[in-house]
Design an enzyme around this catalytic site. Sequence first.
Site, PDB file in Angstrom:
ATOM      1  N   GLY A   5      -2.651  10.853  -6.037  1.00  0.00           N
ATOM      2  CA  GLY A   5      -2.988  12.372  -6.500  1.00  0.00           C
ATOM      3  C   GLY A   5      -4.290  12.291  -6.548  1.00  0.00           C
ATOM      4  O   GLY A   5      -5.090  12.177  -5.713  1.00  0.00           O
ATOM      5  N   SER A  65      -3.213   4.964  -3.628  1.00  0.00           N
ATOM      6  CA  SER A  65      -4.429   6.128  -3.280  1.00  0.00           C
ATOM      7  C   SER A  65      -5.075   6.392  -4.537  1.00  0.00           C
ATOM      8  O   SER A  65      -6.042   5.186  -5.013  1.00  0.00           O
ATOM      9  CB  SER A  65      -3.432   7.227  -3.012  1.00  0.00           C
ATOM     10  OG  SER A  65      -4.377   8.460  -2.548  1.00  0.00           O
ATOM     11  N   ALA A  66      -4.885   7.395  -5.409  1.00  0.00           N
ATOM     12  CA  ALA A  66      -5.837   7.383  -6.702  1.00  0.00           C
ATOM     13  C   ALA A  66      -5.377   6.345  -7.596  1.00  0.00           C
ATOM     14  O   ALA A  66      -6.440   5.680  -8.409  1.00  0.00           O
ATOM     15  CB  ALA A  66      -5.721   8.867  -7.440  1.00  0.00           C
ATOM     16  N   HIS A 104      -7.021   6.053   2.215  1.00  0.00           N
ATOM     17  CA  HIS A 104      -7.031   6.919   3.290  1.00  0.00           C
ATOM     18  C   HIS A 104      -8.002   6.933   4.205  1.00  0.00           C
ATOM     19  O   HIS A 104      -8.463   8.136   4.625  1.00  0.00           O
ATOM     20  CB  HIS A 104      -6.604   8.423   2.729  1.00  0.00           C
ATOM     21  CG  HIS A 104      -5.681   8.635   1.821  1.00  0.00           C
ATOM     22  ND1 HIS A 104      -4.139   8.572   2.211  1.00  0.00           N
ATOM     23  CD2 HIS A 104      -5.488   8.708   0.709  1.00  0.00           C
ATOM     24  CE1 HIS A 104      -3.518   8.685   1.324  1.00  0.00           C
ATOM     25  NE2 HIS A 104      -4.231   8.907   0.215  1.00  0.00           N
ATOM     26  N   GLU A 149      -4.650   3.842   6.284  1.00  0.00           N
ATOM     27  CA  GLU A 149      -3.477   4.191   5.724  1.00  0.00           C
ATOM     28  C   GLU A 149      -2.464   3.005   6.495  1.00  0.00           C
ATOM     29  O   GLU A 149      -2.304   2.865   7.445  1.00  0.00           O
ATOM     30  CB  GLU A 149      -2.883   5.545   6.065  1.00  0.00           C
ATOM     31  CG  GLU A 149      -3.652   6.794   5.387  1.00  0.00           C
ATOM     32  CD  GLU A 149      -3.343   8.019   5.629  1.00  0.00           C
ATOM     33  OE1 GLU A 149      -2.451   8.317   6.803  1.00  0.00           O
ATOM     34  OE2 GLU A 149      -3.669   8.877   5.020  1.00  0.00           O
TER      35      GLU A 149
END
Lengths: 247, 247
Positions: A102, A134-135, A171, A206
Site C-alpha cells: 500500500g 511492496s510497502a 516494483h 515484480e
Amino acid sequence: MKFSAIPVNIYKMKQIIIASTSTVHGSGYLEYLLPQIEYLFSKSSTILFVPYARPGGISHEAYTNTAKKAFSKIGKSVKGIHEYNHPIDAIKNAEGIFVGGGNSFLLVKQLYKYNLLLAIKNSLSIGVPYLGTSAGSNICGLSIGTTNDMPIVYPPSFNALGILPFNINPHYIDPEPSSKHMGETRETRIKEFHKFNTLPVIGLREGSYLYINDEKIILKGDLSARIFKHDLTPYEIESGSDLSDLN
Amino acid sequence: MKFSAIPVNIYKMKQIIIASTSTVHGSGYLEYLLPQIEYLFSKSSTILFVPYARPGGISHEAYTNTAKKAFSKIGKSVKGIHEYNHPIDAIKNAEGIFVGGGNSFLLVKQLYKYNLLLAIKNSLSIGVPYLGTSAGSNICGLSIGTTNDMPIVYPPSFNALGILPFNINPHYIDPEPSSKHMGETRETRIKEFHKFNTLPVIGLREGSYLYINDEKIILKGDLSARIFKHDLTPYEIESGSDLSDLN
C-alpha cells in the site's frame, strides 16, 4: 546454578520473505508466492496481518479480508493487528507476521504511532517468520527513502526496520526507451537518492523476492535484480545470488 | 498628514506561471514556454534562480548554467540563489524568481533550512513575477503531498507555499491500459491522497501550465487537465478554464 527462563524461540533463525509485489500480472493476490508462503509459515497456524498501508485507502477490515482469503488456501488463519487493543502485545505474541503493501508513508506513520518498529524487529530477530510485500518490504530496508509511493501523510521519520543492510526499491521497472514522458525514470530517481545517501539499493522487479534464512539473504524468483551502489554503475544480479554482504 | 513609504510594487498584481514540466519531449529546456516566460518577466532584467531541487543531483552551479542558457535567448540575466550569502535578502530583492524542477523533498528541505517559504510568498503577493516548473510548481500548492518524487531526504514538513488553494500533481500521466506493471497508477495514488486529505488536486499534463494574473488562475497549454476532488469522480477541464474557485 540457576538460569532465568529463555523464550523457546530464541534459538530460531530469521525466516523472512521480502517480495517486490503481492500480485503479478494475470494472477490472484499472493498466488505466485503461495508455496513459499506455506513453507515460511509452516509452524504458524495464525498469521498477524498488518494492514496499515491500506492500498487505495481501503479499510483495515477490507484489507484483512483479502489477506484472509489468500491464506485460507494454505489452511492458515489471519488476524488483523487493528483487532487488538494493544498492538505491541499483538506483535510480541505473533506466530507469524505479514505486512501488506500500500502506501509506505502511511504504513511507517502508523508503525511509529503505535511504537511497533522495535517490537517487529525483535520478533524477527528471534525467528518469528515474516512476509512483506511492496510497502511491507520497503520497511525492511534502512529507510523508506526509495519508495515509489506518494507522500500522502507525513511520518515522524523515514527510518525503517533495518532488517536489511540496504534499501529496497519494490516494483522496480526498467526505463521505457520509447516513452515521451519527461518524468524521471526509476534509475534516475535512485541515482538522485545516491547523491544524498550512501547505502546500497536493490531494485526488485515484480515477481522477485528476497529470502532471508538466518543471516543469509538470497535473491529468488525468475528475474534478475538491479543493484545500485553509491558512486558505482548499476549492475544486474541473477536469481540465486547471495546478498548477505551487500552493505 | 504623513504616510510611511510603501514599496513601489505593492499595487502590482500576482504574475505567476506554474508549469507541469520544464521540457516537453523533443524540445529544449524551457523552449516551449519561452514566449510566455518573456512576457512574464518583461519588467525584470535579472531573474533569481533557485536550483535547490537539483534534478539528477546535479550541482547548483551546473543547474544555474542550464537556466542561464535558456534565459539568454530572451535577453535575461540569471543569478543563482546559492551565490548569495543571505538567501532571504536575495528573495526580497529579486525582480523575478524562477524555481526549477528536480526533487521536491530536497527543494522543500532547503527552503525550510534557509527559512525562505514566507519570503517567497511575500514577494509573490506584491507582484514579483514567478516561474515554477515541476518541483518548483509543486511547492505552489498547499503541500508537496502529491509529488511524484522519491523521498531522498526528510524535510521538516510537507507544507508548501500555498499560493494556490489546491495541490499540484505535475507530469500527470494517464493510466496505460496495456501495462502489466502492478505499481499504482497516478490516479490511484491521488485517490489514496484523498483518503487522508480533502484539498483538491490538479493533474497537470506535460505542456500544461497555470497562469495566475492577480487572483485569477487559468489553465493554459494545448491539453486538458484532470481535477481530483475529495469524494468526487475525477473530471477533465479544458485549456482556458478558470480555476480561481477550485478549493
